[in-house]
Enzyme design. Structure first.
Site: not given
Ligand code: 13P
Length: 253
Positions: A10, A12, A96, A98, A168, A174, A214
């Site tokens: 991904n 992003k 996702h 985010e 996730e 991150g 991560s």
């Protein structure tokens, strides 16, 4: 049937088209001899045509990071399943964290997008995962069951075979703080049990559940060795070809 591993990058909101081409050219020879895992690249929308072209004739699938659920309409800034398919995109990330956190994605819109992806034969990678506060309040199982069950509401099991779920945990994205194999394994079991409840035991057994948060070359093997972990959805460590190829290599259990 054993579940084939799947490793997805991904990207992003990173990379220009030129940088994406440099990545793909460097990456292809690094993974040419790996047959144990499917590889998916998820670039941002403006990179999709370039990456589809660069990866043509190589065993690399291309995913969008998001899509609308309708075929067309007056929805400024959105992309439809038909538009993605016309580009040669085969997979799509849905929900996702985010998107959920910053762009008002809800369990209900995830459900609509999943139905659209399956109807259009796009392989859906549905993302679920708890936030840190939810984990600390012992709500992880409840959150995963809610996100998974609403995503799967009204899905016809007869067309759900391509479904992929990505676990996730938001606190691991991150942050450099990876879930331990034990934490990830437990979460994957909860998700698999919910797939059995919502769809069928056969689909629960055949659906791939990826871990994301991560993932790095040096923690991939211990995560992917677990029975219930069928691959990885990788953010930061997927931006460099050698790093992402290392993750693909180390996912061979
Ligand atoms: P990181 O690998 O950078 O933690 O990101 C995970 C992720 O969000 C993949 O979708």
């Amino acid at each position: 049937m054993p579940r084939k591993k799947l490793i997805a990058a991904n990207w992003k909101m990173f990379k220009t088209p030129d940088e994406a081409v440099v990545f793909v050219r460097a990456f292809i020879p690094l993974v040419a001899h790996h047959r144990h895992a499917e590889i998916v690249l998820c670039p941002s929308p403006t990179l999709l045509p370039t990456v589809v072209e660069a990866a043509r004739n190589h065993p690399i699938h291309i995913a969008a990071q998001n899509m609308h659920w309708l075929d067309q309409g007056a929805y400024t800034g959105e992309t439809s399943p038909l538009q993605l398919k016309a580009l040669g995109v085969t997979h799509v990330l849905i929900g996702h964290s985010e998107r959920r956190q910053y762009f008002n994605e809800t369990d209900e819109s995830v459900n609509l997008k999943l139905k659209a992806a399956l109807a259009h034969h796009l392989v859906p990678i549905v993302c679920v995962g708890e936030q840190l506060a939810e984990r600390e309040a012992n709500q992880t199982a409840e959150v995963l069951e809610r996100q998974t069950s609403i995503a799967l509401e009204g899905i016809d099991p007869a067309i759900a075979t391509p479904l992929i779920i990505a676990y996730e945990p938001v606190w691991a994205i991150g942050t450099g703080r990876t879930a331990t194999p034990e934490i990830a394994g437990d979460a994957h079991k909860i998700i698999r049990a919910q797939i059995a409840n919502s769809l069928s035991t056969e689909l629960a057994a055949s659906t791939r559940i990826l871990y994301g948060g991560s993932v790095k070359p040096d923690n991939t093997a211990s995560l992917c060795a677990l029975e219930d972990i069928d691959g990885a959805l990788v953010g930061g460590a997927s931006l460099d070809p050698a790093s992402f190829a290392g993750i693909v290599a180390n996912s061979a259990a």
